[in-house]
Design an enzyme around this catalytic site. Structure first.
Site, short mmCIF file in Angstrom:
data_model
loop_
_atom_site.label_atom_id
_atom_site.label_comp_id
_atom_site.label_asym_id
_atom_site.label_seq_id
_atom_site.Cartn_x
_atom_site.Cartn_y
_atom_site.Cartn_z
N HIS A 111 0.83 -1.21 0.00
CA HIS A 111 0.00 0.00 0.00
C HIS A 111 0.87 1.26 0.00
CE1 HIS A 111 -3.20 2.53 2.28
NE2 HIS A 111 -3.60 2.41 1.03
N HIS A 171 -1.64 11.35 -1.61
CA HIS A 171 -2.92 10.79 -1.17
C HIS A 171 -3.97 11.87 -0.93
CE1 HIS A 171 -5.89 9.27 1.72
NE2 HIS A 171 -5.73 8.11 1.12
O1 G3P Z 1 -6.52 1.50 -3.25
C1 G3P Z 1 -6.69 1.00 -1.96
C2 G3P Z 1 -6.58 2.07 -0.92
O2 G3P Z 1 -5.41 2.80 -1.12
C3 G3P Z 1 -7.76 3.00 -0.90
O3 G3P Z 1 -7.76 3.88 0.17
O4 G3P Z 1 -7.41 6.07 1.22
O5 G3P Z 1 -5.60 4.38 1.27
O6 G3P Z 1 -6.17 5.52 -0.85
P1 G3P Z 1 -6.67 5.01 0.45
MG MG Z 2 -4.87 4.52 -2.27
#
Ligand code: G3P
Ligand code: MG
Length: 245
Positions: free
Chosen positions: A11, A53
């Site tokens: 992630h 983000h």
């Molecule tokens: O793509 C999965 C995840 O990254 C979605 O949530 O807020 O971490 O971008 P976020």
């Molecule tokens: Mg994401």
């Protein structure tokens, strides 16, 4: 579609072990042996595609304000690593082109999450899809995903052949209409939305399932056991590339 993606996805590049959405994070992900990363992209005021983000710069850099309101020249001056720790001071906000080159170097696959600045969904979806097609030539196609249906629609119209995944943070009973309309190969869900029967229902509809953000190895094992295809994790050390149920 032939689904080429691995079970475990790092992630924001390096999970919690590096400043998110930076080239350094991608290097950390590669160091732990990961073969696929997820990251978030948006547009600068002058149309450059870069990783971040949040809508705003404060949380993950020494800049401030809405990032998408700034031109790339100004975003280049921002330190996106120092907030995380001294070792990462001076880390830049990366362009999508730099990230593609780093993925090529590490032979990593990518899940590009289109995360438009408020009000720029369609333009971001279109521009990101076109750039992704160019930049990932000769590599496994990047998986595009977004919470913004308008962004996915624009990506679909611009480059229909790139695979798409619909992101949902809350359950929607119209998931099948949405994924059909967008010709999605996958659905990307907050893992808390899932139980065994929902997994079966989604699989029966022919969708691959990616879940985020799963940081508990036991939960990851349960989800894989139900038939989930991909676990997106911040715990890139404990839930490594060889993790299995
Ligand atoms: O793509 C999965 C995840 O990254 C979605 O949530 O807020 O971490 O971008 P976020
Ligand atoms: Mg994401």
């Amino acid at each position: 579609m032939n689904w080429p993606y691995p079970r475990i996805v790092a992630h924001r590049g390096g999970g919690k072990l590096a400043p998110e959405n930076t080239l350094a994070a991608i290097d950390v992900g590669a160091h732990y042996g990961h073969t696929m990363i997820e990251f978030d992209v948006k547009l600068s005021k002058d149309g450059q595609i870069f990783l971040l983000h949040d809508d705003t710069l404060e949380r993950t850099s020494n800049g401030w304000g809405v990032a998408g309101a700034l031109a790339w020249d100004d975003l280049l001056k921002v330190d996106a690593g120092g907030w995380y720790g001294g070792a990462f001071k001076g880390e830049k906000l990366p362009l999508l082109s730099e990230v593609a080159a780093r993925c090529r170097q590490h032979q990593m696959m990518a899940n590009i999450e289109i995360k438009p600045t408020t009000g720029t969904g369609p333009e971001t979806g279109r521009v990101v899809a076109l750039a992704a097609r160019e930049l990932w030539q000769g590599m496994t196609a990047p998986l595009l995903s977004s919470f913004e249906i308008d962004a996915l629609k624009a990506a679909q119209a611009a480059v229909p052949e790139l695979p798409r995944g619909l992101l949902l943070d809350e359950w929607r009973d119209d998931w099948r209409d949405l994924t059909d309309g967008l010709a999605c190969v996958s659905i990307h869900l907050n893992h808390r939305l899932l139980d065994k029967s929902r997994v079966s229902e989604l699989k029966a509809a022919g969708l691959r399932i990616l879940v985020y953000t799963v940081n508990d190895p036991q939960r990851a094992a349960t989800l894989l056991g139900w038939g989930v295809d991909c676990i997106c994790t911040d715990r890139i050390d404990e839930i490594g590339p060889d993790f299995s149920a």
